[in-house]
Write a protein that holds these residues in place. Structure first.
Motif, PDB file in Angstrom:
ATOM      1  N   GLN A 128     -15.351  33.066 -40.104  1.00 46.36           N
ATOM      2  CA  GLN A 128     -14.187  33.739 -40.156  1.00 46.36           C
ATOM      3  C   GLN A 128     -13.339  33.686 -38.827  1.00 46.36           C
ATOM      4  O   GLN A 128     -14.387  33.732 -37.774  1.00 46.36           O
ATOM      5  N   ALA A 129     -12.354  33.811 -38.689  1.00 44.75           N
ATOM      6  CA  ALA A 129     -11.601  33.608 -37.626  1.00 44.75           C
ATOM      7  C   ALA A 129     -11.986  35.096 -36.667  1.00 44.75           C
ATOM      8  O   ALA A 129     -11.987  34.756 -35.395  1.00 44.75           O
ATOM      9  N   ASP A 130     -12.057  36.035 -37.268  1.00 49.75           N
ATOM     10  CA  ASP A 130     -12.250  37.278 -36.341  1.00 49.75           C
ATOM     11  C   ASP A 130     -13.545  37.387 -35.857  1.00 49.75           C
ATOM     12  O   ASP A 130     -13.651  38.257 -34.678  1.00 49.75           O
ATOM     13  N   THR A 131     -14.545  37.038 -36.709  1.00 55.97           N
ATOM     14  CA  THR A 131     -15.828  37.219 -36.213  1.00 55.97           C
ATOM     15  C   THR A 131     -16.526  36.189 -35.603  1.00 55.97           C
ATOM     16  O   THR A 131     -17.609  36.357 -35.124  1.00 55.97           O
ATOM     17  N   GLY A 132     -16.177  35.049 -35.879  1.00 51.21           N
ATOM     18  CA  GLY A 132     -16.949  33.741 -35.610  1.00 51.21           C
ATOM     19  C   GLY A 132     -18.341  33.645 -36.524  1.00 51.21           C
ATOM     20  O   GLY A 132     -18.939  32.772 -36.267  1.00 51.21           O
ATOM     21  N   LEU A 133     -18.295  34.345 -37.478  1.00 47.35           N
ATOM     22  CA  LEU A 133     -19.613  34.430 -38.256  1.00 47.35           C
ATOM     23  C   LEU A 133     -19.260  33.873 -39.719  1.00 47.35           C
ATOM     24  O   LEU A 133     -18.187  33.892 -40.098  1.00 47.35           O
ATOM     25  N   LEU A 134     -20.153  33.555 -40.539  1.00 50.98           N
ATOM     26  CA  LEU A 134     -20.057  33.171 -41.937  1.00 50.98           C
ATOM     27  C   LEU A 134     -19.347  34.548 -42.529  1.00 50.98           C
ATOM     28  O   LEU A 134     -19.804  35.643 -42.331  1.00 50.98           O
ATOM     29  N   ALA A 135     -18.810  34.370 -43.535  1.00 49.63           N
ATOM     30  CA  ALA A 135     -18.309  35.366 -44.498  1.00 49.63           C
ATOM     31  C   ALA A 135     -19.548  36.026 -45.287  1.00 49.63           C
ATOM     32  O   ALA A 135     -20.473  35.261 -45.497  1.00 49.63           O
ATOM     33  N   PRO A 136     -19.848  37.261 -45.258  1.00 47.62           N
ATOM     34  CA  PRO A 136     -20.952  37.751 -45.954  1.00 47.62           C
ATOM     35  C   PRO A 136     -21.418  37.289 -47.047  1.00 47.62           C
ATOM     36  O   PRO A 136     -22.485  37.064 -47.187  1.00 47.62           O
ATOM     37  N   GLU A 137     -20.505  36.864 -48.148  1.00 47.14           N
ATOM     38  CA  GLU A 137     -21.153  36.567 -49.258  1.00 47.14           C
ATOM     39  C   GLU A 137     -21.556  34.951 -49.169  1.00 47.14           C
ATOM     40  O   GLU A 137     -22.559  34.746 -49.743  1.00 47.14           O
ATOM     41  N   HIS A 138     -21.001  34.336 -48.315  1.00 46.74           N
ATOM     42  CA  HIS A 138     -21.425  32.745 -48.034  1.00 46.74           C
ATOM     43  C   HIS A 138     -22.844  32.887 -47.105  1.00 46.74           C
ATOM     44  O   HIS A 138     -23.999  32.207 -47.424  1.00 46.74           O
ATOM     45  N   LEU A 139     -23.110  33.973 -46.426  1.00 50.94           N
ATOM     46  CA  LEU A 139     -24.199  34.184 -45.671  1.00 50.94           C
ATOM     47  C   LEU A 139     -25.274  34.666 -46.525  1.00 50.94           C
ATOM     48  O   LEU A 139     -26.544  33.983 -46.413  1.00 50.94           O
ATOM     49  N   ALA A 140     -25.107  35.271 -47.415  1.00 56.58           N
ATOM     50  CA  ALA A 140     -25.970  35.865 -48.417  1.00 56.58           C
ATOM     51  C   ALA A 140     -26.415  34.848 -49.356  1.00 56.58           C
ATOM     52  O   ALA A 140     -27.611  34.662 -49.443  1.00 56.58           O
ATOM     53  N   LYS A 141     -25.443  33.958 -49.749  1.00 59.13           N
ATOM     54  CA  LYS A 141     -25.931  32.808 -50.384  1.00 59.13           C
ATOM     55  C   LYS A 141     -26.652  31.877 -49.883  1.00 59.13           C
ATOM     56  O   LYS A 141     -27.754  31.363 -50.516  1.00 59.13           O
ATOM     57  N   ALA A 142     -26.400  31.693 -48.683  1.00 59.64           N
ATOM     58  CA  ALA A 142     -27.297  30.688 -47.701  1.00 59.64           C
ATOM     59  C   ALA A 142     -28.837  31.188 -47.717  1.00 59.64           C
ATOM     60  O   ALA A 142     -29.650  30.499 -47.912  1.00 59.64           O
ATOM     61  N   TYR A 143     -28.679  32.769 -47.367  1.00 63.73           N
ATOM     62  CA  TYR A 143     -30.210  33.180 -47.525  1.00 63.73           C
ATOM     63  C   TYR A 143     -30.875  33.010 -48.883  1.00 63.73           C
ATOM     64  O   TYR A 143     -31.920  32.837 -48.728  1.00 63.73           O
ATOM     65  N   LEU A 144     -30.111  33.411 -49.919  1.00 59.33           N
ATOM     66  CA  LEU A 144     -30.731  33.245 -51.138  1.00 59.33           C
ATOM     67  C   LEU A 144     -31.202  32.067 -51.504  1.00 59.33           C
ATOM     68  O   LEU A 144     -32.337  31.869 -52.194  1.00 59.33           O
ATOM     69  N   TRP A 145     -30.571  30.941 -51.429  1.00 63.87           N
ATOM     70  CA  TRP A 145     -31.035  29.602 -51.863  1.00 63.87           C
ATOM     71  C   TRP A 145     -31.996  29.087 -51.052  1.00 63.87           C
ATOM     72  O   TRP A 145     -32.934  28.206 -51.263  1.00 63.87           O
ATOM     73  N   ASN A 146     -31.663  29.266 -49.627  1.00 65.00           N
ATOM     74  CA  ASN A 146     -32.959  28.995 -48.677  1.00 65.00           C
ATOM     75  C   ASN A 146     -34.107  29.476 -49.041  1.00 65.00           C
ATOM     76  O   ASN A 146     -35.301  28.816 -48.890  1.00 65.00           O
ATOM     77  N   SER A 147     -34.155  30.831 -49.503  1.00 63.16           N
ATOM     78  CA  SER A 147     -35.396  31.661 -49.777  1.00 63.16           C
ATOM     79  C   SER A 147     -36.041  30.865 -50.964  1.00 63.16           C
ATOM     80  O   SER A 147     -37.169  30.717 -51.195  1.00 63.16           O
ATOM     81  N   ALA A 148     -35.015  30.449 -51.951  1.00 69.57           N
ATOM     82  CA  ALA A 148     -35.735  29.692 -53.453  1.00 69.57           C
ATOM     83  C   ALA A 148     -36.287  28.394 -52.622  1.00 69.57           C
ATOM     84  O   ALA A 148     -37.395  28.201 -53.328  1.00 69.57           O
ATOM     85  N   ALA A 149     -35.724  27.841 -51.967  1.00 67.73           N
ATOM     86  CA  ALA A 149     -36.335  26.516 -51.269  1.00 67.73           C
ATOM     87  C   ALA A 149     -37.540  26.845 -50.720  1.00 67.73           C
ATOM     88  O   ALA A 149     -38.385  25.822 -50.897  1.00 67.73           O
ATOM     89  N   LYS A 150     -37.424  27.762 -49.954  1.00 66.40           N
ATOM     90  CA  LYS A 150     -38.812  28.071 -49.076  1.00 66.40           C
ATOM     91  C   LYS A 150     -39.911  28.246 -50.188  1.00 66.40           C
ATOM     92  O   LYS A 150     -41.213  27.856 -49.952  1.00 66.40           O
ATOM     93  N   ALA A 151     -39.531  28.822 -51.270  1.00 69.65           N
ATOM     94  CA  ALA A 151     -40.737  29.053 -52.273  1.00 69.65           C
ATOM     95  C   ALA A 151     -41.037  27.993 -53.129  1.00 69.65           C
ATOM     96  O   ALA A 151     -42.125  27.891 -53.962  1.00 69.65           O
TER      97      ALA A 151
END
Length: 325
Positions: free
Chosen positions: A259-282
């Protein structure tokens, strides 16, 4: 001792064969029909000893029962795998014109299970299975022409055989054709054709094709890169429990524009990255993949609010439980 369990797809295949067999032999003994339906119900309920005994009782006069008994021995459902016994049953069922049995009996002949390999005889049975409606058998036969294994090599014939099946909307054939062109096996590598075959199979619901198509779209293989489409196809595969899609999808979400204003991923994209990385981790076991999972986990943990974790972890657990094998 742990034995293999029949997958839902295998059980569905047997149920379909039972329905087709019933339609083709409407005049046969109704008692046999009821016995076969009861055996199928026991198999669906995963009562393997009961199902095996019930199919075995019908196996002296019923080709489908013979085929399923063979599947028990081939797949190790509730017993040790025994390829020789499986092939004996497949031969009996093939003689009763069960198409899947003709294909499996051809496999037995080609692989030399319990006897010397006989490729010409196997090709005859693959052809019979194809004529009876088991179209992927033509692709199995095609491999021998492509390799020149046991017969003179004939690449054009082999490619034509499998192409015809793929064009008839057979997902396994589409995947086989895509693999030939992606890997450059027997024919020059052609990533555009590979991508087209994966696209066709993906649109028919193949999670394996959706995964491969997503990766090709992300990397720009066989055509322009399209990250949005790549995410959509990988999410479709991952959402259906296709484990290889988890990590690539997590990495794609992590690489989406910030995001241009925060320099961070959009919250929904960050959450999805965590979700699928956690699934991969398991689920992933490969050392390289696990290292990638750990690196991404560290990056996500540095920016994701800790308060999100309990809810997201519940979603991951629910997904993994739904798609446990």
């Amino acid at each position: 001792m742990k034995f293999a369990r029949p997958s839902a797809l295998r059980i569905m295949m047997i149920a379909t064969l039972l329905a087709v067999s019933g339609a083709a032999h409407a005049e046969r003994d109704k008692a046999v029909d009821k016995a076969m339906e009861a055996a199928q119900a026991a198999l669906t309920a995963k009562d393997y000893p009961k199902a095996y005994a019930m199919y075995l009782r019908q196996s002296d006069r019923n080709g489908l029962a013979q085929f399923v008994v063979g599947m028990f021995h081939q797949e190790g459902w509730g017993r040790q795998r025994d390829p020789v016994k499986a092939c004996t049953w497949f031969e009996k069922a093939a003689q009763h014109k069960v198409p899947a049995a003709a294909n499996n009996w051809a496999d037995c002949l080609a692989q030399g299970v319990g006897r010397a390999a006989d490729i010409p005889a196997a090709l005859k049975w693959y052809d019979l299975a194809t004529q009876q409606g088991h179209l992927i058998s033509a692709c199995h036969a095609a491999d021998y022409y492509l390799q020149g294994k046991g017969i003179p090599q004939d690449v054009p014939r082999g490619m034509a055989m499998c192409t015809a099946v793929a064009q008839a909307s057979s997902i396994p054939a589409m995947l086989q054709m895509a693999g030939y062109y992606e890997q450059g096996r027997f024919v020059p590598q052609d990533l555009a054709r590979a991508r087209a075959w994966y696209q066709a199979a993906a649109e028919l619901g193949s999670t394996e094709a959706q995964f491969h198509l997503g990766v090709m779209l992300a990397q720009g293989d066989g055509g322009p890169a399209d990250l949005a489409a790549a995410v959509n196809w990988l999410e479709s595969a991952a959402g259906s429990g296709y484990v290889p899609a988890y990590l690539p999808l997590a990495l794609l979400y992590a690489k989406l524009p910030v995001q241009a204003d925060t320099g961070l991923l959009a919250p929904e994209h960050l959450a999805k990255a965590y979700l699928w990385n956690s699934a991969a981790k398991a689920t992933v076991t490969d050392a390289t993949a696990r290292a990638a999972v750990e690196r991404l986990d560290g990056m996500i943990s540095a920016v994701m609010p800790a308060a999100w974790r309990p809810t997201l972890d519940q979603q991951v657990a629910a997904h993994l439980a739904q798609h446990a094998h």
